[in-house]
Enzyme design. Structure first.
Site, PDB file in Angstrom:
ATOM      1  N   GLY A 171      -2.471  -2.770  20.401  1.00 45.72           N
ATOM      2  CA  GLY A 171      -3.364  -3.925  20.254  1.00 45.72           C
ATOM      3  C   GLY A 171      -4.475  -3.609  19.275  1.00 45.72           C
ATOM      4  O   GLY A 171      -4.316  -2.814  18.353  1.00 45.72           O
ATOM      5  N   GLY A 172      -5.616  -4.238  19.527  1.00 47.22           N
ATOM      6  CA  GLY A 172      -6.756  -4.055  18.621  1.00 47.22           C
ATOM      7  C   GLY A 172      -7.207  -2.617  18.535  1.00 47.22           C
ATOM      8  O   GLY A 172      -7.886  -2.224  17.574  1.00 47.22           O
ATOM      9  N   GLY A 406      -0.397   1.589 -19.268  1.00 46.97           N
ATOM     10  CA  GLY A 406      -1.487   1.396 -18.309  1.00 46.97           C
ATOM     11  C   GLY A 406      -1.557   2.537 -17.312  1.00 46.97           C
ATOM     12  O   GLY A 406      -2.646   2.905 -16.841  1.00 46.97           O
ATOM     13  N   ALA A 407      -0.408   3.103 -17.012  1.00 47.47           N
ATOM     14  CA  ALA A 407      -0.396   4.196 -16.033  1.00 47.47           C
ATOM     15  C   ALA A 407      -1.073   5.434 -16.612  1.00 47.47           C
ATOM     16  O   ALA A 407      -1.688   6.213 -15.878  1.00 47.47           O
ATOM     17  CB  ALA A 407       1.038   4.503 -15.616  1.00 47.47           C
TER      18      ALA A 407
END
Ligand code: HXC
Length: 522
Positions: A171-172, A406-407
């Site tokens: 859960g949370g 770009g890399a």
């Protein structure tokens, strides 16, 4: 009551408190292959150093039978201790009482411990083993989680936060580890998920068990949520202790220097033969990393996830360095969504905690295709640019082979503020790979040749021409984008010297107007 009987009562209460949820529950914990919270703390901390806080805290809920059941400490052990001689805050949930579930007072203890960590500037080690929000305490449990999440965020970038998942984390409750810096999971006994198998089945009809849904293997290899996987509780604690040896206690300190005995000027002749003749043949970047770092000092983080990138810690002449690398052995070392996230996260951690970044580059570019484009490679790839640009720690980069497009910029280039960039003679720094580039710039010439074999031959000639003109380190070096071209065998020596010259660097960057915070692409 006489003084004697009061002392006797205190002794009895201590003994009771040490048992948490009781002997039977402890046996059940052991039979699951798990240690108790106190046994874990004992393994983690230096003998006799644990300063326990809030041992006699109890819950105050009265509804749903909670007036009849309680345990001293309210299912969590908290305090300050020394780990290998350095202080830390330790939080260990105790599954033996109500499944380690978290109510109001349990949460208050955790928050108090985290406040100690913040005020003392020491790391937080949180050993999770809990059924989540204590159902009987309702909204008070939720408030407790909210308080913990808030503290996790306040502590982020101030003190290192390490979570171990040593049982359920459902859960949370998963969001506290998720907000921390490192997560260690224990094989077989641990799992993490937002909604458990029963809810999954009811909601979407999918049948899955706990381990398939959120076991360590899943989080280590698929979601990237787990940084380390351990065989058992003991190994998990050993991993935490090892990790701490690389980290400073807080963001105002430098990481510890550990004398490794490996001479910084040692030549590494084996590195001369690592990169194959064929520029498209794979090789193992681990060989480069281990050839450069102090012997045996590499600790990999997220080893099984996004394996086209390698992240971890190591030592160079005893100083902690943050290691980031492309792995040509896996997907050719391409940058994709997951490897971008992995690299960006690691760079940001290291920058927060004054750890120099050492980047090894062999990257053919960003991963092409609809899956990546539709999945948001633009946004994820931008995180790498952001993280490197923002980082003000010393940034050292080795361009081993490919550094395309770009890399090239993203992977710790001079243009994003790298302090010292070296290239091996095998480096190819170019806008794109020779094959793709030749097809574009000589398109007309190639189209004019009708015979496919002739055309292939011509393409090969153009590729060679392009490779000899552009795919080398010397054009970049002639502009000063690369500080030096070095022999592979000298890499360790050169980097160790560079680190010695640069390790005191702080906040050297272009002036930026005051701002609340930047907007990291999320
Ligand atoms: C109260 C709990 C509990 C919980 C377990 N227990 N979880 N009590 N609140 N959340 C109790 C059980 O009743 C049992 O009590 C004891 O702990 C041990 O649990 P068992 O079920 O016997 O153990 P096991 O078979 O090992 O299963 C453990 C478990 C299971 C997987 C954790 O108990 C379970 O599924 N619990 C609920 C998990 C869950 O859904 N949590 C999410 C809650 S919501 P006795 O009396 O028998 O000793 C949440 C939201 C937080 O966390 C949101 C924050 C924003």
């Amino acid at each position: 009551m006489s003084t004697g009987s009061r002392l006797e009562e205190l002794r009895r209460l201590y003994e009771q408190a040490l048992l948490g949820g009781g002997k039977e529950a402890i046996e059940a914990q052991h039979s699951r292959g798990k240690l108790t919270a106190r046994e874990r703390v004992e393994l983690l901390v230096d003998p006799g150093s644990f300063l326990e806080v809030d041992m006699f805290v109890r819950h105050r809920a009265t509804e749903f039978g909670m007036d009849k059941r309680w345990a001293w400490g309210d299912a969590v052990v908290t305090g300050l201790a020394k780990i290998d001689g350095r202080r830390a805050v330790v939080i260990a949930q105790d599954f033996t009482f109500m499944g380690g579930s978290l109510g109001e007072m349990h949460a208050a203890k955790i928050v108090k411990a985290m406040q100690f960590a913040m005020s003392q500037g020491v790391p937080i080690v949180f050993l999770n083993d809990s059924g989540g929000a204590r159902i009987q305490e309702g909204v008070d449990s939720l408030k407790g989680y909210g308080d913990i999440f808030y503290m996790n965020v306040m502590a982020s970038g101030v003190v290192p936060q390490i979570a171990a998942i040593m049982g359920p984390c459902a859960g949370g409750a998963v969001y506290s580890p998720a907000l921390m810096d490192f997560v260690v999971m224990v094989k077989r006994t641990s799992f993490m998920f937002i909604t458990g198998p029963r809810v999954v089945k009811a909601a979407i009809g999918e049948v899955v068990d706990e381990q398939q849904l959120g076991g360590p293997e899943v989080h280590a290899a698929k979601s990237g949520q787990a940084d380390f996987v351990a065989e058992d509780d003991r190994e998990a604690i050993a991993v935490i202790k090892k990790l701490l040896t690389y980290l400073p206690s807080n963001n105002m300190e430098d990481p510890p220097v550990v004398k490794t005995g490996d001479p910084p000027d040692r030549e590494a002749p084996s590195l001369d033969g690592v990169v194959p003749e064929d520029p498209n043949a794979p090789y193992n970047m681990y060989e480069v990393i281990s050839g450069v770092l102090d012997e045996g000092s590499f600790l990999e983080v997220k080893a099984q996830w996004a394996r086209n990138a390698i992240t971890g810690f190591g030592r160079l002449d005893g100083r902690t360095v943050c290691v980031v690398a492309n792995q040509p052995n896996y997907l050719a070392g391409v940058l994709d969504i997951d490897s971008s996230d992995k690299i960006a996260e690691h760079v940001r951690f290291c920058d927060s905690f004054n750890t120099p970044i050492l980047t090894f580059v062999d990257v053919p570019g960003y991963m092409p295709g609809t899956r990546q484009e539709h999945g948001g490679i633009i946004r994820h790839g931008a995180k790498v640019l952001y993280a490197y640009s923002e980082a003000t720690v010393p940034k050292l980069t080795v361009i081993v082979r490919k550094a395309y497009g770009g890399a090239y910029i993203a992977m710790g280039s001079k243009h994003l503020g790298a302090d010292f960039v070296v290239a091996w003679p095998t480096a190819e720094i170019a806008v794109m790979g020779p094959e793709g580039a030749a097809e574009i710039i000589w398109r007309r010439e190639l189209e004019a040749v009708k015979d496919p074999q002739e055309r292939a031959k011509l393409l090969e000639k153009f590729v060679e021409e392009y490779r000899s003109k552009f795919a080398n380190p010397y054009i970049a070096a002639s502009r000063g984008y690369v500080d030096s071209v070095i022999q592979p065998r000298d890499t360790r020596r050169v980097l160790a010297r560079a680190l010695e010259m640069l390790f005191t660097k702080r906040e050297v960057r272009l002036w930026v107007p005051p701002k609340k915070h930047g907007l990291v692409p999320m």
